[in-house]
Enzyme design. Structure first.
Site, PDB file in Angstrom:
ATOM      1  N   HIS A  78       0.770  -1.034   0.005  1.00 31.31           N
ATOM      2  CA  HIS A  78       0.056   0.007   0.105  1.00 31.31           C
ATOM      3  C   HIS A  78       1.003   1.196   0.009  1.00 31.31           C
ATOM      4  CE1 HIS A  78      -3.279  -2.879   2.088  1.00 31.31           C
ATOM      5  NE2 HIS A  78      -2.946  -3.128   0.941  1.00 31.31           N
ATOM      6  N   HIS A 235      -9.416  -2.033  -4.646  1.00 27.85           N
ATOM      7  CA  HIS A 235      -8.292  -2.397  -3.788  1.00 27.85           C
ATOM      8  C   HIS A 235      -7.439  -3.340  -4.569  1.00 27.85           C
ATOM      9  CE1 HIS A 235      -5.857  -2.604  -0.200  1.00 27.85           C
ATOM     10  NE2 HIS A 235      -5.780  -3.727  -0.561  1.00 27.85           N
ATOM     11  N   ASP A 239      -3.302  -2.612  -5.071  1.00 26.30           N
ATOM     12  CA  ASP A 239      -2.315  -3.711  -4.553  1.00 26.30           C
ATOM     13  C   ASP A 239      -1.306  -3.990  -5.902  1.00 26.30           C
ATOM     14  OD1 ASP A 239      -2.905  -4.176  -2.130  1.00 26.30           O
ATOM     15  OD2 ASP A 239      -4.128  -6.174  -2.544  1.00 26.30           O
ATOM     16  N   HIS A 262      -1.346 -11.184  -5.096  1.00 25.45           N
ATOM     17  CA  HIS A 262      -0.003 -10.885  -4.905  1.00 25.45           C
ATOM     18  C   HIS A 262       0.987 -11.695  -5.492  1.00 25.45           C
ATOM     19  CE1 HIS A 262      -0.796  -7.499  -2.433  1.00 25.45           C
ATOM     20  NE2 HIS A 262      -1.503  -8.283  -1.628  1.00 25.45           N
TER      21      HIS A 262
END
Ligand SMILES: [Zn+2]
Length: 307
Positions: A78, A235, A239, A262
């Site tokens: 973030h 969001h 990321d 991720h």
């Protein structure tokens, strides 16, 4: 943005790490040309430095972690997204624990902190990694690809069997304003039934309704509700923007991600760096004054590729 950028002065914030639950204090400091983003673990003897790069990525569930010689910094994405979104290339990040603070679970507080510090141009042009042939990573029903384009963009699709999420797709055209307004405020999220499993795995110990959207089977536990109806997919873009900083230079290309996360973001970064024939490094274009622009033939007046 033609020139590399850093911040004008040091700024500090503190909070709790989302996964470790540790109290942590972070100081962002200006850094010289070509530094990239470097963490300094000042709670560890010798204050080891950890460069944000794909070589230093470490296995980690649900967050992005870099490390060197057994010393790590977790949940960096973030803060990295805020730096990327504001066009900050060079930053030293002093930290006194192994994880960045969760703050409100979005990148908004890091954006405010960086804007409070002020952003300054440095004396060297940026380089961009411009994709010239498509690069793709597929894992089961998850997929992420980058294709050649004159500007950077992201199209992200998520698909969760939950009444508040379902299938969400968001198209993001890379720009500082769009990042600050539409992406930075989007918070991380988790499912109530997974919380116990997370705790058993030693994760999510700092998670709370102050820094995470928590979904029960039917709805949302956070009383104030969502900031955007599609906050979840926004969001995921946040990321991804943070994770793409592992490349070390900003990228020019059109990214499409479906049910990614991720681990797949990091695999795309690795695949890009390995696929040396699929991209070129290009310098930011020379700034041209309005007067000079009128003298140039139209074929030489290229539009900026990314701001
Ligand atoms: Zn996140």
């Amino acid at each position: 943005m033609q020139f590399q950028q850093t911040i004008r002065k040091p700024v500090t914030c503190s909070g709790v790490g989302l996964h470790s639950g540790c109290r942590v204090s972070v100081t962002l400091m200006p850094a010289p040309l070509d530094t990239g983003i470097v963490f300094i673990r000042k709670d560890v003897s010798g204050s080891p430095k950890i460069q944000v790069s794909i070589e230093n990525i470490r296995p980690s569930l649900l967050s992005t972690t870099v490390g060197i010689d057994g010393v790590q910094v977790q949940t960096i994405e973030h803060m990295l997204a805020a730096a990327s979104g504001l066009g900050i290339d060079n930053l030293l990040v002093e930290i006194d624990a192994p994880e960045l603070p969760a703050l409100d679970g979005s990148a908004q507080s890091f954006v405010s902190l960086m804007l409070e510090a002020g952003i300054v141009s440095q004396d060297r042009r940026r380089s961009y990694l411009k994709v010239v042939r498509p690069i793709e990573v597929i894992e089961g029903n998850k997929r992420i690809a980058i294709r050649p384009a004159s500007k950077s963009s992201v199209t992200y699709t998520i698909d969760y069997a939950h009444p508040l999420i379902g299938r969400q797709t968001y198209d993001y055209d890379w720009s500082r304003d769009a990042f600050v307004e539409d992406i930075a405020p989007a918070r991380t999220f988790g499912f109530l039934q997974e919380v116990e499993a997370l705790w058993e795995a030693g994760l999510g110990l700092g998670g709370s309704l102050q820094n995470t959207l928590i979904l029960s089977e039917e709805g949302l536990l956070n009383e104030d509700g969502l900031r955007f109806a599609d906050e979840f997919v926004r969001h995921k873009i946040l990321d991804l923007i943070g994770d793409m900083m592992l490349l070390g230079v900003p990228v020019i290309g059109e990214i499409e991600a479906v049910r990614s996360g991720h681990a797949l973001h990091a695999r795309l970064v690795s695949r890009i760096l390995e696929s040396r024939d699929n991209w070129v490094l290009v310098p930011a274009q020379a700034p041209v004054s309005a007067g000079r622009l009128r003298e140039l033939p139209p074929s030489l007046v290229a539009s900026p590729q990314r701001d």
